[in-house]
Scaffold this motif. Structure first.
Motif, PDB file in Angstrom:
ATOM      1  N   ASP A 262      16.909  37.491 112.045  1.00  0.00           N
ATOM      2  CA  ASP A 262      17.880  38.470 111.571  1.00  0.00           C
ATOM      3  C   ASP A 262      17.303  39.878 111.505  1.00  0.00           C
ATOM      4  O   ASP A 262      17.883  40.768 110.884  1.00  0.00           O
ATOM      5  CB  ASP A 262      18.393  38.072 110.180  1.00  0.00           C
ATOM      6  CG  ASP A 262      19.157  36.756 110.204  1.00  0.00           C
ATOM      7  OD1 ASP A 262      20.072  36.635 111.029  1.00  0.00           O
ATOM      8  OD2 ASP A 262      18.823  35.858 109.410  1.00  0.00           O
ATOM      9  N   CYS A 263      16.156  40.102 112.149  1.00  0.00           N
ATOM     10  CA  CYS A 263      15.490  41.404 112.056  1.00  0.00           C
ATOM     11  C   CYS A 263      16.323  42.498 112.718  1.00  0.00           C
ATOM     12  O   CYS A 263      16.822  42.328 113.838  1.00  0.00           O
ATOM     13  CB  CYS A 263      14.113  41.338 112.703  1.00  0.00           C
ATOM     14  SG  CYS A 263      13.198  42.902 112.599  1.00  0.00           S
ATOM     15  N   ASN A 264      16.448  43.633 112.028  1.00  0.00           N
ATOM     16  CA  ASN A 264      17.206  44.773 112.566  1.00  0.00           C
ATOM     17  C   ASN A 264      16.381  46.051 112.552  1.00  0.00           C
ATOM     18  O   ASN A 264      16.926  47.145 112.587  1.00  0.00           O
ATOM     19  CB  ASN A 264      18.487  44.984 111.751  1.00  0.00           C
ATOM     20  CG  ASN A 264      18.208  45.507 110.352  1.00  0.00           C
ATOM     21  OD1 ASN A 264      17.099  45.397 109.826  1.00  0.00           O
ATOM     22  ND2 ASN A 264      19.221  46.094 109.741  1.00  0.00           N
ATOM     23  N   ARG A 265      15.026  45.930 112.526  1.00  0.00           N
ATOM     24  CA  ARG A 265      14.166  47.080 112.292  1.00  0.00           C
ATOM     25  C   ARG A 265      13.372  47.487 113.529  1.00  0.00           C
ATOM     26  O   ARG A 265      12.874  46.641 114.265  1.00  0.00           O
ATOM     27  CB  ARG A 265      13.189  46.786 111.148  1.00  0.00           C
ATOM     28  CG  ARG A 265      13.852  46.729 109.779  1.00  0.00           C
ATOM     29  CD  ARG A 265      12.890  46.270 108.710  1.00  0.00           C
ATOM     30  NE  ARG A 265      12.424  44.910 108.915  1.00  0.00           N
ATOM     31  CZ  ARG A 265      13.160  43.826 108.703  1.00  0.00           C
ATOM     32  NH1 ARG A 265      14.406  43.944 108.268  1.00  0.00           N
ATOM     33  NH2 ARG A 265      12.665  42.625 108.912  1.00  0.00           N
ATOM     34  N   LEU A 266      13.248  48.804 113.674  1.00  0.00           N
ATOM     35  CA  LEU A 266      12.306  49.416 114.596  1.00  0.00           C
ATOM     36  C   LEU A 266      11.369  50.285 113.777  1.00  0.00           C
ATOM     37  O   LEU A 266      11.667  50.618 112.630  1.00  0.00           O
ATOM     38  CB  LEU A 266      13.032  50.266 115.648  1.00  0.00           C
ATOM     39  CG  LEU A 266      14.039  49.554 116.552  1.00  0.00           C
ATOM     40  CD1 LEU A 266      14.780  50.570 117.411  1.00  0.00           C
ATOM     41  CD2 LEU A 266      13.355  48.512 117.432  1.00  0.00           C
ATOM     42  N   ARG A 267      10.241  50.685 114.383  1.00  0.00           N
ATOM     43  CA  ARG A 267       9.262  51.507 113.680  1.00  0.00           C
ATOM     44  C   ARG A 267       8.778  52.612 114.599  1.00  0.00           C
ATOM     45  O   ARG A 267       8.728  52.424 115.823  1.00  0.00           O
ATOM     46  CB  ARG A 267       8.055  50.659 113.242  1.00  0.00           C
ATOM     47  CG  ARG A 267       8.390  49.538 112.291  1.00  0.00           C
ATOM     48  CD  ARG A 267       7.217  48.585 112.113  1.00  0.00           C
ATOM     49  NE  ARG A 267       7.574  47.526 111.197  1.00  0.00           N
ATOM     50  CZ  ARG A 267       7.412  47.580 109.877  1.00  0.00           C
ATOM     51  NH1 ARG A 267       6.857  48.662 109.341  1.00  0.00           N
ATOM     52  NH2 ARG A 267       7.778  46.600 109.104  1.00  0.00           N
TER      53      ARG A 267
END
Length: 333
Positions: A262-267
């Motif tokens: 369910d990851c929705n992250r960028l960095r």
């Protein structure tokens, strides 16, 4: 900028969150994040300017990103950080703007950050005793962190969360005091499993104190915990609530129970390298585009390429999981 197609990877995960590191420098030396000596920081000229970060944020918003978190290193060592907060808070479409800090400088900056539009804080605090603080951070200063938390509450911050890394054979004695402290001061508390991002490359699976074990200790010695329904499936923590209090305790079980599905992250790192996973070994160079005259559409395409290349998971079951090339302070928490 004209709205672009959303950032969707090969597994249909829509990315709406961007973590922005503003510096790789820090005023403490947590062993799970930085080496004690001979730290190689990026020259200031290589770090993204506030103007460049604002431009990246505006492009990200055009791609559907709504949540931003400022990280480091320690973001509060970046001069005039409240000016960046003000820039980001003013961007139409930014629905959530947060900051992760070790809290040492928070007392002096809390008011300016709040006035600039920051509303949520994550404060790293692995233990309440000065002895434990020194063992982990290799510096003194737990009292300054506690003063920073109090100052943040005094100026109006209500979304304050404590982040504690759980390390077997080291932090067990801090679990109950932290839980009691967070209950007393109405602070959300999250325990994070020890991950292989330490600069000294000493991480071992035997050091992972699981979230399940920490939860059992709190339920036994503080008060019973019951699971809370996750309103946002993309959040990394599984939240619990006390039977006798609305204060919540969350568990980020990155190693024992990966939540990549369910990851929705960028960095983006302080020097402008875009990453699609905390454990990624590949980066996409945003800074060279920003400083090379690229259009917003070209930068947006880089975001899309980075997202499309995201793997299904971070690979905790792979043999090379602990062979990360960059430590936490170089990536951004």
């Amino acid at each position: 900028m004209t709205p672009q197609p959303p950032l969707v990877d090969r597994f249909d995960r829509i990315h709406t969150s961007l973590r922005i590191s503003v510096t790789d420098r820090c005023n403490i030396r947590c062993f799970y994040c930085m080496p004690l000596e001979n730290v190689q920081f990026k020259p200031r000229a290589e770090l993204l300017t506030f103007e460049e970060i604002e431009r990246v944020a505006r492009i990200a918003v055009s791609l559907g990103v709504q949540k931003f978190r400022l990280t480091g290193g320690e973001p509060l060592v970046r001069a005039q950080l409240h000016e960046l907060v003000q820039r980001l808070a003013a961007i139409p479409g930014v629905e959530d703007l947060a900051l992760t800090t070790n809290g040492v400088l928070l007392a002096d900056q809390a008011a300016a950050l709040h006035d600039a539009g920051l509303r949520r804080l994550n404060v790293s605090l692995d233990g309440l005793s000065e002895e434990m603080f020194r063992r982990i951070t290799r510096r003194q200063g737990v009292d300054r962190v506690l003063q920073g938390i109090a100052a943040a509450q005094a100026v109006g911050f209500v979304g304050i969360r404590l982040n504690a890394v759980s390390i077997r054979g080291l932090t067990e004695s801090e679990i109950v005091p932290l839980a009691r402290f967070s209950r007393e001061h109405n602070l959300e508390l999250r325990f994070i499993e020890f991950m292989p991002l330490d600069a000294d490359k000493n991480w071992g699976a035997a050091q992972v104190l699981s979230g399940a074990e920490v939860r059992e200790i709190i339920s036994r010695d503080v008060a019973e915990l019951s699971p809370v329904r996750r309103a946002d499936l993309s959040q990394p923590a599984v939240d619990y609530e006390y039977a006798d209090s609305p204060v919540r305790v969350g568990f980020i079980n990155s190693v024992t129970e990966p939540f990549c599905g369910d990851c929705n992250r960028l960095r983006i790192t302080a020097e402008g390298q875009l990453r699609n996973c905390l454990f990624s070994t590949e980066e996409w160079d945003v800074r060279s585009l920003l400083r090379g005259g690229a259009t917003n559409e070209v930068v947006a395409k880089l975001f899309q390429d980075c997202t499309s290349a995201k793997r299904r998971g971070h690979g905790s079951d792979d043999q090379g999981f602990a062979d990360t090339q960059r430590a936490m302070y170089q990536i951004g928490g």
